[in-house]
Motif scaffolding. Structure first.
Motif, PDB file in Angstrom:
ATOM      1  N   HIS A 196       8.605   6.245   7.110  1.00 26.24           N
ATOM      2  CA  HIS A 196       7.671   6.193   5.977  1.00 26.24           C
ATOM      3  C   HIS A 196       7.535   4.787   5.404  1.00 26.24           C
ATOM      4  CE1 HIS A 196       7.868  10.780   5.023  1.00 26.24           C
ATOM      5  NE2 HIS A 196       7.186  10.493   6.110  1.00 26.24           N
ATOM      6  N   THR A 205      -2.646   3.766  -3.152  1.00 26.74           N
ATOM      7  CA  THR A 205      -2.565   2.704  -4.152  1.00 26.74           C
ATOM      8  C   THR A 205      -2.373   1.373  -3.439  1.00 26.74           C
ATOM      9  OG1 THR A 205      -1.518   4.223  -5.711  1.00 26.74           O
ATOM     10  CG2 THR A 205      -1.321   1.870  -6.187  1.00 26.74           C
ATOM     11  N   VAL A 261       3.291  -0.969   4.045  1.00 26.89           N
ATOM     12  CA  VAL A 261       2.773   0.375   3.761  1.00 26.89           C
ATOM     13  C   VAL A 261       3.925   1.343   3.548  1.00 26.89           C
ATOM     14  CG1 VAL A 261       1.349   2.300   4.586  1.00 26.89           C
ATOM     15  CG2 VAL A 261       0.699  -0.043   5.169  1.00 26.89           C
ATOM     16  N   PHE A 262       3.869   2.075   2.458  1.00 30.45           N
ATOM     17  CA  PHE A 262       4.822   3.149   2.166  1.00 30.45           C
ATOM     18  C   PHE A 262       4.101   4.494   2.265  1.00 30.45           C
ATOM     19  CE2 PHE A 262       5.886  -0.349  -0.886  1.00 30.45           C
ATOM     20  CZ  PHE A 262       7.109  -0.714  -0.362  1.00 30.45           C
ATOM     21  N   ILE A 263       4.740   5.471   2.866  1.00 24.74           N
ATOM     22  CA  ILE A 263       4.209   6.843   2.841  1.00 24.74           C
ATOM     23  C   ILE A 263       5.087   7.674   1.900  1.00 24.74           C
ATOM     24  CG2 ILE A 263       3.818   8.951   4.189  1.00 24.74           C
ATOM     25  CD1 ILE A 263       3.303   7.176   6.635  1.00 24.74           C
ATOM     26  N   GLU A 264       4.455   8.410   1.020  1.00 21.33           N
ATOM     27  CA  GLU A 264       5.179   9.329   0.136  1.00 21.33           C
ATOM     28  C   GLU A 264       4.639  10.737   0.341  1.00 21.33           C
ATOM     29  OE1 GLU A 264       5.964   6.213  -3.609  1.00 21.33           O
ATOM     30  OE2 GLU A 264       4.980   8.140  -3.938  1.00 21.33           O
ATOM     31  N   GLU A 265       5.511  11.663   0.692  1.00 23.93           N
ATOM     32  CA  GLU A 265       5.053  13.028   0.935  1.00 23.93           C
ATOM     33  C   GLU A 265       5.350  13.945  -0.252  1.00 23.93           C
ATOM     34  OE1 GLU A 265       4.951  13.711   5.689  1.00 23.93           O
ATOM     35  OE2 GLU A 265       6.871  14.039   4.709  1.00 23.93           O
ATOM     36  N   MET A 266       4.401  14.816  -0.529  1.00 26.36           N
ATOM     37  CA  MET A 266       4.577  15.823  -1.580  1.00 26.36           C
ATOM     38  C   MET A 266       4.680  17.206  -0.932  1.00 26.36           C
ATOM     39  SD  MET A 266       1.420  14.710  -4.061  1.00 26.36           S
ATOM     40  CE  MET A 266       0.173  14.736  -2.732  1.00 26.36           C
ATOM     41  N   VAL A 315       0.844  -1.191   0.000  1.00 25.12           N
ATOM     42  CA  VAL A 315       0.000   0.000   0.000  1.00 25.12           C
ATOM     43  C   VAL A 315       0.885   1.249   0.000  1.00 25.12           C
ATOM     44  CG1 VAL A 315      -1.811   1.250   1.232  1.00 25.12           C
ATOM     45  CG2 VAL A 315      -1.691  -1.257   1.394  1.00 25.12           C
ATOM     46  N   THR A 316       0.601   2.166  -0.903  1.00 24.69           N
ATOM     47  CA  THR A 316       1.324   3.438  -0.921  1.00 24.69           C
ATOM     48  C   THR A 316       0.352   4.565  -0.646  1.00 24.69           C
ATOM     49  OG1 THR A 316       2.852   2.564  -2.572  1.00 24.69           O
ATOM     50  CG2 THR A 316       2.800   4.952  -2.296  1.00 24.69           C
ATOM     51  N   VAL A 317       0.651   5.375   0.366  1.00 26.30           N
ATOM     52  CA  VAL A 317      -0.181   6.540   0.660  1.00 26.30           C
ATOM     53  C   VAL A 317       0.620   7.787   0.294  1.00 26.30           C
ATOM     54  CG1 VAL A 317      -1.497   7.809   2.379  1.00 26.30           C
ATOM     55  CG2 VAL A 317      -1.284   5.319   2.585  1.00 26.30           C
ATOM     56  N   LYS A 318       0.122   8.497  -0.694  1.00 26.13           N
ATOM     57  CA  LYS A 318       0.783   9.705  -1.191  1.00 26.13           C
ATOM     58  C   LYS A 318       0.006  10.892  -0.671  1.00 26.13           C
ATOM     59  CE  LYS A 318       2.576  11.321  -5.621  1.00 26.13           C
ATOM     60  NZ  LYS A 318       3.032  10.761  -6.897  1.00 26.13           N
ATOM     61  N   MET A 319       0.663  11.790   0.055  1.00 22.81           N
ATOM     62  CA  MET A 319      -0.089  12.920   0.618  1.00 22.81           C
ATOM     63  C   MET A 319       0.819  14.112   0.846  1.00 22.81           C
ATOM     64  SD  MET A 319      -0.743  11.370   4.473  1.00 22.81           S
ATOM     65  CE  MET A 319       0.651  11.089   5.588  1.00 22.81           C
ATOM     66  N   LEU A 320       0.213  15.260   1.057  1.00 25.20           N
ATOM     67  CA  LEU A 320       0.991  16.467   1.335  1.00 25.20           C
ATOM     68  C   LEU A 320       1.773  16.307   2.635  1.00 25.20           C
ATOM     69  CD1 LEU A 320      -1.278  19.512   0.482  1.00 25.20           C
ATOM     70  CD2 LEU A 320       0.855  18.829  -0.632  1.00 25.20           C
ATOM     71  N   LYS A 377       1.037   9.659  11.329  1.00 25.43           N
ATOM     72  CA  LYS A 377       1.547   8.657  10.382  1.00 25.43           C
ATOM     73  C   LYS A 377       1.552   7.262  11.015  1.00 25.43           C
ATOM     74  CE  LYS A 377       4.578  11.999   8.117  1.00 25.43           C
ATOM     75  NZ  LYS A 377       5.983  12.437   7.976  1.00 25.43           N
TER      76      LYS A 377
END
Lengths: 69, 69, 69, 69, 69, 69
Positions: free
Chosen positions: E58, B13, A49-54, A12-17, A25
Motif C-alpha cells: 500500500h 488526496t 502514493v499511499f493506498i488506504e482501504e476502508m 498522493v493518498t487513494v482511499k477506497m473500499l 493496486k
C-alpha cells in the motif's frame, strides 16, 4: 537528490473500499504516478502514493453504512 | 446513484507544494481521475479528488524545512 | 445530482479507539450525519462519514501509549 | 483527567467547502459533539472536532473541479 | 484543564511501514512528545501522538510499490 | 537512494494551532526528526515532517470552539 528535486515531492493518498486485487493496486499506483508526473512536472522518483482501504462497516453515505444496505 | 455505484467511491488526496498553476491543477485532477477509473473500475462521477497545498515553511525533509534551505 | 447539490458535500472522519460495537457505529454515523445536515444545509445523501479505529498501542497522550498505562 | 477518561477520546474532522458562517460552524461542532457523545459513551470534554475548509479549485468530482463547472 | 492549557494541544501523526517493535514504538512516542514539548511550549499532557502503519503493498515511491521491488 | 533506504521513510504530521514563530517551527522539525531517527532506525534524509496549522474557529474541545471561549 538535488535541492531542486527534493523541493517538489507530491504525496498522493487513494482511499477506497477494500477488495481491489494486487494487480489492480499495482496498476493504480503506476497510472496515478504517471498522471501526477505529466501534469505537475514532478520527477517520477519523487512521487509517493499511499493506498488506504476502508471496510464496509466504516464507510457511510447519507447516514447509512455500506454494511447496513 | 444506484447502490452499486455508491459502493465504490475512491477519494484521492494530492498533497503538494503551492505554486502549481490553475491549468496544471485542472489537468492534474482530470488525469488522476482517469487513472483511477481505468485501474479500479470506479465510475468517473464517483471519483473525488482533493488538492492540499503546503507552504515551504511547513514541509521538511531530513529535518530541514524547504524555506531554510 | 445537480450542480448545486454536488457543490456542498461534507466529509466527516471519526477517529477513535477500537472497541465500539457495530450497533454503536451504526448509530454514530446516523446521528453525526443528522447533525451535519441540520447545521450546514447539506443534503443528507451528500454527507459521507468515515470511521477510523486506533489500537491502544498506536495512540499516546502525554508521551505514554494507552497500552503502556 | 483520570485514566478512564483519557482512554476514549474521539477525534472528528469535518472537511467541507468554505463558505459556512461562524454561526453555522459553532452549531456544527456543538451538534456533532453531542451526536458522538450520545452514541459512543465518550465524555463531552474528551471529544475534539476539527474543521477543514476546501476552496472550489481544490476539490473535484468526476474529474472536474467545482471552480471549472 | 484550564482554558490556557486546552488552547494549545498539538496532534502528531507518525505514518510508517509496519515492522517496528513495541519497544521502538514506545520510545518513539516518548521522544517525539519530548521534542514537541521542548520546541512549542505545549504541556506534556496535552500532546497526542498517533501511529499509523502501512503495509508494503500500500506504499509506492516512483510508481512502484515496495512489495513489487 | 538505495532500495533499503527507500523502504523505510516515516512521514510525520504535526497539527497545531497557528501562532508558533518560524524559529519554533524550525526547531520543532529538527527535534522531531532527530527523535524519529533515534527510535526507528530511519535515515535522517528519509524523514519527512509536515506542519498543519489550525485557526481557533476551526478547532473545538467539548463542543466549544476555542474562538468561542
Amino acid at each position: 537528490m538535488t535541492h531542486k528535486e527534493v523541493s517538489f515531492m507530491p504525496y498522493v493518498t487513494v482511499k477506497m473500499l477494500e477488495g481491489r486485487t494486487e494487480e489492480q493496486k499495482k496498476e493504480l499506483v503506476e497510472k496515478v504516478t504517471e498522471a501526477v508526473k505529466e501534469t505537475t512536472g514532478a520527477k517520477e522518483e519523487a512521487i509517493v502514493v499511499f493506498i488506504e482501504e476502508m471496510s464496509k462497516n466504516h464507510y457511510a453515505v447519507g447516514g447509512k453504512r455500506l454494511s447496513d444496505q
